[in-house]
Enzyme design. Structure first.
Site, PDB file in Angstrom:
ATOM      1  N   ARG A  15      21.771  51.774 -13.355  1.00 25.09           N
ATOM      2  CA  ARG A  15      21.760  52.032 -14.747  1.00 25.09           C
ATOM      3  C   ARG A  15      21.283  50.930 -15.515  1.00 25.09           C
ATOM      4  NH1 ARG A  15      26.746  54.812 -17.110  1.00 25.09           N
ATOM      5  NH2 ARG A  15      27.948  53.991 -15.290  1.00 25.09           N
ATOM      6  N   GLY A  77      30.481  51.866  -0.614  1.00 19.15           N
ATOM      7  CA  GLY A  77      31.694  51.887  -1.654  1.00 19.15           C
ATOM      8  C   GLY A  77      32.426  50.342  -1.624  1.00 19.15           C
ATOM      9  N   GLU A 154      39.935  57.489  -9.628  1.00 16.40           N
ATOM     10  CA  GLU A 154      38.405  57.393 -10.022  1.00 16.40           C
ATOM     11  C   GLU A 154      37.927  58.552 -10.929  1.00 16.40           C
ATOM     12  OE1 GLU A 154      36.524  54.538  -9.614  1.00 16.40           O
ATOM     13  OE2 GLU A 154      38.576  53.922  -8.839  1.00 16.40           O
ATOM     14  N   ASN A 243      27.477  47.891 -16.783  1.00 16.61           N
ATOM     15  CA  ASN A 243      26.806  48.593 -15.941  1.00 16.61           C
ATOM     16  C   ASN A 243      25.284  49.339 -16.751  1.00 16.61           C
ATOM     17  OD1 ASN A 243      28.869  49.244 -14.313  1.00 16.61           O
ATOM     18  ND2 ASN A 243      29.919  50.871 -15.397  1.00 16.61           N
ATOM     19  N   LYS A 366       6.571  13.768 -25.615  1.00 18.99           N
ATOM     20  CA  LYS A 366       6.833  14.342 -24.208  1.00 18.99           C
ATOM     21  C   LYS A 366       6.624  12.864 -23.336  1.00 18.99           C
ATOM     22  CE  LYS A 366       3.809  14.575 -21.172  1.00 18.99           C
ATOM     23  NZ  LYS A 366       2.931  14.568 -20.376  1.00 18.99           N
ATOM     24  N   ASN A 392       5.835   1.796 -36.766  1.00 17.68           N
ATOM     25  CA  ASN A 392       5.359   2.967 -37.843  1.00 17.68           C
ATOM     26  C   ASN A 392       4.340   3.774 -37.418  1.00 17.68           C
ATOM     27  OD1 ASN A 392       5.804   3.954 -40.943  1.00 17.68           O
ATOM     28  ND2 ASN A 392       3.685   4.160 -40.331  1.00 17.68           N
ATOM     29  N   ASN A 401      -3.773  11.373 -24.098  1.00 11.21           N
ATOM     30  CA  ASN A 401      -3.061  10.779 -22.761  1.00 11.21           C
ATOM     31  C   ASN A 401      -3.759  11.188 -21.560  1.00 11.21           C
ATOM     32  OD1 ASN A 401      -1.778  13.235 -23.682  1.00 11.21           O
ATOM     33  ND2 ASN A 401       0.053  12.908 -22.203  1.00 11.21           N
ATOM     34  N   TYR A 402      -4.511  12.455 -21.852  1.00 13.62           N
ATOM     35  CA  TYR A 402      -5.141  13.113 -20.719  1.00 13.62           C
ATOM     36  C   TYR A 402      -6.441  13.092 -20.711  1.00 13.62           C
ATOM     37  CZ  TYR A 402      -5.404  17.052 -17.443  1.00 13.62           C
ATOM     38  OH  TYR A 402      -5.544  18.140 -16.483  1.00 13.62           O
TER      39      TYR A 402
HETATM   40  C1  UD1 Z   1      35.015  50.332 -10.071  1.00 11.98           C
HETATM   41  C2  UD1 Z   1      36.430  50.744  -9.603  1.00 11.98           C
HETATM   42  C3  UD1 Z   1      37.078  51.513 -11.197  1.00 11.98           C
HETATM   43  C4  UD1 Z   1      37.205  50.246 -11.982  1.00 11.98           C
HETATM   44  C5  UD1 Z   1      35.904  49.698 -12.382  1.00 11.98           C
HETATM   45  C6  UD1 Z   1      36.052  48.490 -13.179  1.00 11.98           C
HETATM   46  C7  UD1 Z   1      36.304  51.476  -7.253  1.00 11.98           C
HETATM   47  C8  UD1 Z   1      36.141  52.631  -6.303  1.00 11.98           C
HETATM   48  N1  UD1 Z   1      36.163  51.932  -8.686  1.00 11.98           N
HETATM   49  O1  UD1 Z   1      34.216  51.286 -10.556  1.00 11.98           O
HETATM   50  O2  UD1 Z   1      38.337  51.620 -10.591  1.00 11.98           O
HETATM   51  O3  UD1 Z   1      37.911  50.836 -13.058  1.00 11.98           O
HETATM   52  O4  UD1 Z   1      35.038  49.277 -11.076  1.00 11.98           O
HETATM   53  O5  UD1 Z   1      34.840  48.111 -13.552  1.00 11.98           O
HETATM   54  O6  UD1 Z   1      36.341  50.344  -6.949  1.00 11.98           O
HETATM   55  N2  UD1 Z   1      29.829  47.232  -5.032  1.00 11.98           N
HETATM   56  C9  UD1 Z   1      29.838  46.648  -3.757  1.00 11.98           C
HETATM   57  N3  UD1 Z   1      29.274  47.462  -2.596  1.00 11.98           N
HETATM   58  C10 UD1 Z   1      29.312  48.891  -2.716  1.00 11.98           C
HETATM   59  C11 UD1 Z   1      29.718  49.336  -4.081  1.00 11.98           C
HETATM   60  C12 UD1 Z   1      29.865  48.414  -5.072  1.00 11.98           C
HETATM   61  O7  UD1 Z   1      29.374  45.426  -3.333  1.00 11.98           O
HETATM   62  O8  UD1 Z   1      29.095  49.648  -1.742  1.00 11.98           O
HETATM   63  C13 UD1 Z   1      30.062  46.157  -5.935  1.00 11.98           C
HETATM   64  C14 UD1 Z   1      28.991  46.472  -7.004  1.00 11.98           C
HETATM   65  O9  UD1 Z   1      27.947  45.441  -6.972  1.00 11.98           O
HETATM   66  C15 UD1 Z   1      29.931  45.978  -8.445  1.00 11.98           C
HETATM   67  C16 UD1 Z   1      31.182  46.292  -7.972  1.00 11.98           C
HETATM   68  O10 UD1 Z   1      31.327  46.575  -6.552  1.00 11.98           O
HETATM   69  O11 UD1 Z   1      29.835  44.669  -8.598  1.00 11.98           O
HETATM   70  C17 UD1 Z   1      31.956  47.573  -8.609  1.00 11.98           C
HETATM   71  O12 UD1 Z   1      30.967  48.591  -8.113  1.00 11.98           O
HETATM   72  P1  UD1 Z   1      30.656  49.730  -9.233  1.00 11.98           P
HETATM   73  O13 UD1 Z   1      29.942  50.818  -8.719  1.00 11.98           O
HETATM   74  O14 UD1 Z   1      30.208  49.082 -10.519  1.00 11.98           O
HETATM   75  O15 UD1 Z   1      32.032  50.321  -9.681  1.00 11.98           O
HETATM   76  P2  UD1 Z   1      32.607  51.107 -10.912  1.00 11.98           P
HETATM   77  O16 UD1 Z   1      32.109  52.397 -10.693  1.00 11.98           O
HETATM   78  O17 UD1 Z   1      32.314  50.316 -12.270  1.00 11.98           O
HETATM   79 CA    CA Z   2      30.942  48.447 -12.652  1.00 10.15          CA
END
Ligand code: UD1
Ligand code: CA
Length: 473
Positions: A15, A77, A154, A243, A366, A392, A401-402
């Site tokens: 996003r 996730g 969630e 986000n 510079k 002064n 210079n160049y």
């Molecule tokens: C997450 C939380 C939510 C919380 C919110 C706060 C979960 C399931 N949900 O949701 O409860 O309120 O953050 O901001 O944890 N990331 C990875 N690998 C992945 C997925 C995500 O490294 O496979 C990282 C993303 O880069 C990000 C962070 O984890 O920095 C959070 O992921 P994001 O997708 O932003 O979670 P939210 O929907 O914001």
């Molecule tokens: Ca987030």
């Protein structure tokens, strides 16, 4: 007790609609991942782990030695992301502090408190929550009638009733490590929410139907009869997660406010804090006044009793005490005490203005040093020059210079008087206490105490009084 932080940074942040990985977008001049890193460092005592995926190369290059990077591919996730650190950390840490890289306003003190709360918790985890009117798509914190935490739900899987809960999961947790690894293996896949956890970084052939939510560890603990502690933050700004670019601007404003407030409480006057932009690494002495539309960036240090701005930008620049800088741009410059600059001056890297220098309007400097008390009032370019004390520099003086191939050096001895519109064709030396006539084009070295004029400049006489020619405006 060993405490290791894991920062999740593998998502693309769809996003954001950007080619730059989300966590490299700057907030107050610093990529958001660096803010997270600074915060967790204060609350942990082992080298932090960052889970990377989208834009892994750019992110790990930025992090360098500051963290251990582990690649998560594909990204299934937040629960799956933390699991990627198991083989590196199992048996090597007592507590694991988990945060997300898209929350740059989380404060070190809060994370420390989170860790302390977990140390005192007989159960396996402590989480950070906040009460907020706008749920922002965050996970909702479900509590039992006795107030104990039951689960994080969630948004994607919440019921109408759960959606009306205003206590939110901030996204910072402290786990007992041994318990965490076991729990992560038990988490089941949940529907993939329509949000920004990123494109699956793999080949495109896997399109998982769901994600492993880290947040499901809460219900797991509760089901096993263990206590989940919740630390409630009283600072809603701290919980701004990014986000979209709208959130980015919100975070920028909140962090700006936080930085400016700290400077004001330490004795800096800001005429209009809302239009004063100061990056986190900047230091400012007391009784300095900052006028609006001023940008202090990078490792800039400003002394005491200065007046900076309006309309001034300084990056990686050091300014001494009692300086006045108006409508100027300074990049990698060093300015000693009691210097006046501007309006409309440009100091580039290697510019060094010694005590009491006056640099007026429309000047550029510079890779040059201007000795103590030297004056350069109007319309000059000084590059690759070493200029003595009390010189002064007349209006319109230019160091040529160049030569198209090399940058050549100009030297001007103390007390010299450079007439208006002099061209100093480098390499060239102007001896101490000498003078150049207006419009002189100096192509050869000038002996000390000599007056040169013309094009090309030639000596017309030795100056009787070889002592200091009083510089005037
Ligand atoms: C997450 C939380 C939510 C919380 C919110 C706060 C979960 C399931 N949900 O949701 O409860 O309120 O953050 O901001 O944890 N990331 C990875 N690998 C992945 C997925 C995500 O490294 O496979 C990282 C993303 O880069 C990000 C962070 O984890 O920095 C959070 O992921 P994001 O997708 O932003 O979670 P939210 O929907 O914001
Ligand atoms: Ca987030």
């Amino acid at each position: 007790m060993k405490i290791t932080a894991i920062i999740l940074a593998a998502g693309q942040g769809t996003r954001m609609k950007s080619d730059l990985p989300k966590v490299l977008h700057p907030v107050c001049g610093v990529p958001m991942i660096a803010h997270s890193l600074a915060a967790v460092k204060a609350a942990s005592n082992e080298s932090p782990v960052v889970i990377i995926g989208y834009g892994a190369e750019a992110v790990s290059e930025f992090l360098g030695e500051r963290a251990r990077c582990i690649v998560q591919n594909p990204q299934l996730g937040t629960g799956h992301a933390v699991l990627q650190a198991e083989s590196s950390l199992r048996g090597k840490t007592d507590l694991v502090l988990v945060t997300y890289a898209d929350m740059p306003l989380l404060r070190p003190e809060t994370l420390k408190q989170l860790v302390e709360t977990q140390k005192a918790n007989p159960g396996p985890l402590t989480m950070l929550t906040v009460s907020a009117a706008d749920p922002r798509g965050f996970g909702r914190v479900v509590r039992a009638p006795d107030g104990s935490v039951q689960a994080i739900i969630e948004e994607a899987v919440a019921t109408e009733e759960q959606l009306s809960i205003h206590e939110l999961n901030v996204g910072a947790y402290c786990f007992s490590a041994d318990w965490l690894w076991e729990a992560l293996h038990k988490i089941k896949v949940s529907p993939r929410p329509a949000r920004d956890s990123g494109l699956y970084a793999g080949t495109g052939t896997t399109t998982p139907k769901g994600e492993y939510y880290l947040t499901d560890t809460v219900a797991l603990a509760v089901r096993a009869g263990q206590t989940v502690q919740a630390l409630v933050s009283d600072d809603v700004a701290e919980t701004i997660g990014i986000n979209t670019r709208l959130h980015l601007a919100e975070a920028e404003a909140a962090m700006r406010q936080r930085i400016n407030r700290a400077h004001m409480l330490a004795g800096v006057t800001m005429v209009d804090p809302a239009s004063t932009y100061i990056e986190p690494g900047v230091k400012i002495g007391r009784d300095t006044v900052i006028w609006p539309n001023t940008y202090l960036r990078g490792k800039t240090v400003i002394g005491e009793g200065c007046v900076i701005g309006p309309n001034t930008s300084a990056e990686d620049t050091t300014v001494g005490d009692c300086c006045e800088i108006l409508a100027a741009v300074l990049e990698g410059a060093v300015v000693e005490d009691n210097v006046g600059i501007g309006p409309f001056a440009h100091l580039r890297s290697g510019a060094h203005l010694c005590k009491g220098v006056h640099m007026g309007n429309f000047g550029e400097i510079k890779d040059s040093t201007l000795g103590p008390g030297t004056k350069m009032g109007h319309f000059s370019y000084i590059g690759n020059a070493s200029i003595g004390e009390e010189v002064n520099i007349g209006a319109g003086t230019v160091t040529c210079n160049y030569d198209g191939v090399h940058k050549n050096q100009t030297e001007i001895g103390e007390g010299a008087f450079i007439g208006s519109d002099t061209m100093l064709v480098a390499p060239v030396k102007i001896g101490a206490h000498s003078r150049t006539g207006a419009g002189a084009v100096v192509t050869k070295d000038v002996e000390p105490g000599t007056l040169v004029v013309g094009v090309p400049a030639r000596a017309i006489r030795a100056l009787e009084n070889k002592k200091r020619v009083k510089s005037d405006e």
